[in-house]
Design a protein around this motif. Structure first.
Motif, mmCIF file in Angstrom:
data_model
loop_
_atom_site.group_PDB
_atom_site.id
_atom_site.type_symbol
_atom_site.label_atom_id
_atom_site.label_comp_id
_atom_site.label_asym_id
_atom_site.label_seq_id
_atom_site.Cartn_x
_atom_site.Cartn_y
_atom_site.Cartn_z
ATOM 1 N N ASP A 98 41.775 14.625 40.781
ATOM 2 C CA ASP A 98 41.550 15.553 39.675
ATOM 3 C C ASP A 98 41.594 17.001 40.154
ATOM 4 N N VAL A 99 40.960 17.278 41.285
ATOM 5 C CA VAL A 99 40.954 18.644 41.823
ATOM 6 C C VAL A 99 42.363 19.080 42.214
ATOM 7 N N ILE A 100 43.089 18.191 42.908
ATOM 8 C CA ILE A 100 44.452 18.527 43.323
ATOM 9 C C ILE A 100 45.351 18.729 42.117
ATOM 10 N N SER A 101 45.197 17.877 41.101
ATOM 11 C CA SER A 101 46.013 18.008 39.888
ATOM 12 C C SER A 101 45.723 19.317 39.171
ATOM 13 N N GLU A 102 44.458 19.687 39.126
ATOM 14 C CA GLU A 102 44.085 20.944 38.463
ATOM 15 C C GLU A 102 44.712 22.145 39.164
ATOM 16 N N HIS A 103 44.663 22.151 40.488
ATOM 17 C CA HIS A 103 45.274 23.262 41.229
ATOM 18 C C HIS A 103 46.794 23.238 41.113
ATOM 19 N N LEU A 104 47.368 22.040 41.042
ATOM 20 C CA LEU A 104 48.820 21.938 40.867
ATOM 21 C C LEU A 104 49.249 22.521 39.527
ATOM 22 N N VAL A 105 48.499 22.195 38.476
ATOM 23 C CA VAL A 105 48.818 22.729 37.148
ATOM 24 C C VAL A 105 48.684 24.246 37.143
ATOM 25 N N ASN A 106 47.624 24.758 37.772
ATOM 26 C CA ASN A 106 47.451 26.211 37.828
ATOM 27 C C ASN A 106 48.595 26.879 38.583
ATOM 28 N N THR A 107 49.051 26.234 39.666
ATOM 29 C CA THR A 107 50.175 26.784 40.429
ATOM 30 C C THR A 107 51.450 26.785 39.602
ATOM 31 N N LEU A 108 51.692 25.696 38.868
ATOM 32 C CA LEU A 108 52.878 25.626 38.015
ATOM 33 C C LEU A 108 52.818 26.668 36.900
ATOM 34 N N GLU A 109 51.637 26.868 36.343
ATOM 35 C CA GLU A 109 51.490 27.901 35.310
ATOM 36 C C GLU A 109 51.791 29.284 35.878
ATOM 37 N N LEU A 110 51.330 29.533 37.102
ATOM 38 C CA LEU A 110 51.607 30.818 37.739
ATOM 39 C C LEU A 110 53.106 30.998 37.965
ATOM 40 N N ILE A 111 53.773 29.924 38.437
ATOM 41 C CA ILE A 111 55.217 29.999 38.648
ATOM 42 C C ILE A 111 55.933 30.250 37.327
ATOM 43 N N GLY A 112 55.479 29.579 36.278
ATOM 44 C CA GLY A 112 56.090 29.777 34.973
ATOM 45 C C GLY A 112 55.929 31.202 34.467
ATOM 46 N N VAL A 113 54.747 31.777 34.705
ATOM 47 C CA VAL A 113 54.515 33.164 34.272
ATOM 48 C C VAL A 113 55.385 34.130 35.070
ATOM 49 N N LEU A 114 55.454 33.920 36.383
ATOM 50 C CA LEU A 114 56.243 34.821 37.230
ATOM 51 C C LEU A 114 57.735 34.742 36.904
ATOM 52 N N LEU A 115 58.219 33.531 36.615
ATOM 53 C CA LEU A 115 59.635 33.338 36.309
ATOM 54 C C LEU A 115 59.933 33.431 34.813
ATOM 55 N N ARG A 116 58.883 33.667 34.018
ATOM 56 C CA ARG A 116 59.023 33.788 32.559
ATOM 57 C C ARG A 116 59.606 32.520 31.941
ATOM 58 N N ILE A 117 59.107 31.383 32.415
ATOM 59 C CA ILE A 117 59.514 30.093 31.861
ATOM 60 C C ILE A 117 58.450 29.667 30.852
ATOM 61 N N PRO A 118 58.823 29.334 29.620
ATOM 62 C CA PRO A 118 57.833 28.911 28.623
ATOM 63 C C PRO A 118 57.046 27.698 29.097
ATOM 64 N N SER A 119 55.760 27.661 28.786
ATOM 65 C CA SER A 119 54.912 26.552 29.228
ATOM 66 C C SER A 119 55.370 25.192 28.696
ATOM 67 N N PRO A 120 55.886 25.081 27.439
ATOM 68 C CA PRO A 120 56.394 23.770 27.008
ATOM 69 C C PRO A 120 57.532 23.256 27.883
ATOM 70 N N VAL A 121 58.397 24.178 28.350
ATOM 71 C CA VAL A 121 59.497 23.766 29.223
ATOM 72 C C VAL A 121 58.956 23.255 30.552
ATOM 73 N N MET A 122 57.959 23.944 31.124
ATOM 74 C CA MET A 122 57.352 23.491 32.368
ATOM 75 C C MET A 122 56.688 22.131 32.187
ATOM 76 N N GLY A 123 56.041 21.945 31.017
ATOM 77 C CA GLY A 123 55.334 20.698 30.783
ATOM 78 C C GLY A 123 56.247 19.499 30.647
ATOM 79 N N MET A 124 57.365 19.671 29.944
ATOM 80 C CA MET A 124 58.227 18.511 29.672
ATOM 81 C C MET A 124 59.269 18.292 30.766
#
Length: 240
Positions: A98-124
């Motif tokens: 759970d802890v690793i997954s939470e940090h992974l999601v936060n990292t992916l969200e950060l990458i999405g924000v930096l690259l301006r990728i919409p969160s739905p695209v990152m999720g699917m």
């Protein structure tokens, strides 16, 4: 990575035959409540009673000492105790996941924000693929060993567990909102709605196909699954 591996080994008891080490099991049982209370302190707003924490740590150290005193160094733990330790170790391992997954999601969200990728695209795409690659390789290995029934059951049991148990625990955290007069307002994005439609259609198609072919899903149906998935991605991309 090495410090985290050492931490995991010192808090997750593994009584399995190939991994059995009496000293490591004793240390992990004794130290696991420290990690567990740290994990719970990040999840609970009210914190944890210090008296309960002290009692649990004392009990765990006593349990660890019992393992050192009564368990054989070579033959392993008795089965009736090993099952309980294995279940406890599984629960501790789940907190790490759970802890690793939470940090992974936060990292992916950060990458999405930096690259301006919409969160739905990152999720699917990236998140969905990363979440499923373990099941994909495991189920494929089971099928290659002749355990096709187990592999097929796992393909549907895994998502069912995530949807029912995961969503159920998520709703339990919103118990106050659910019990209120206003209820809990839930909004579903277009991509989620499309996903539900394709998921239900896929399950119905698999049931109908297996019934029509006498309990056997033909190989061509796998191509239909792939077509259904790419159609889902295409429709989601059009609705972003």
């Amino acid at each position: 990575e090495v410090p985290f591996i050492i931490m995991r080994k010192f808090v997750i008891p593994i009584p399995c035959e190939g991994e059995y080490n009496r000293s490591m099991i004793a240390f992990s049982i004794a130290l696991s409540p420290i990690w567990l209370f740290h994990y719970l302190s990040t999840k609970l707003e009210d914190g944890i009673d210090e008296r309960l924490m002290i009692l649990a740590i004392i009990t765990s150290f006593f349990a660890g000492a019992t393992v050192i005193r009564f368990c054989d160094k070579k033959t392993g733990m008795p089965l009736k105790y090993g099952i309980g330790v294995a279940i406890y170790g599984f629960l501790i391992a789940a907190t790490w996941i759970d802890v690793i997954s939470e940090h992974l999601v936060n990292t992916l969200e950060l990458i999405g924000v930096l690259l301006r990728i919409p969160s739905p695209v990152m999720g699917m795409t990236i998140l969905a693929w990363g979440n499923s690659v373990g099941d994909w390789t495991t189920n494929g290995a089971l099928a290659q060993r002749g355990l096709a029934d187990m592999s097929m059951a796992a393909c549907f049991a895994g998502p069912s567990f995530n949807l029912l148990v995961g969503l159920g625990f998520g709703l339990l955290t919103q118990k106050e909102s659910l019990m209120s007069e206003e209820g809990l307002n839930v909004s579903m994005s277009t991509t989620v709605r499309i996903g539900f439609i394709f998921l239900i259609a896929n399950c119905i198609a698999a049931i109908v196909s297996s019934l029509y072919h006498g309990g056997i899903i033909p190989k061509m149906h796998g191509y239909a699954f792939w077509t259904c998935y790419f159609a889902y991605l295409s429709m989601c991309a059009q609705n972003l």
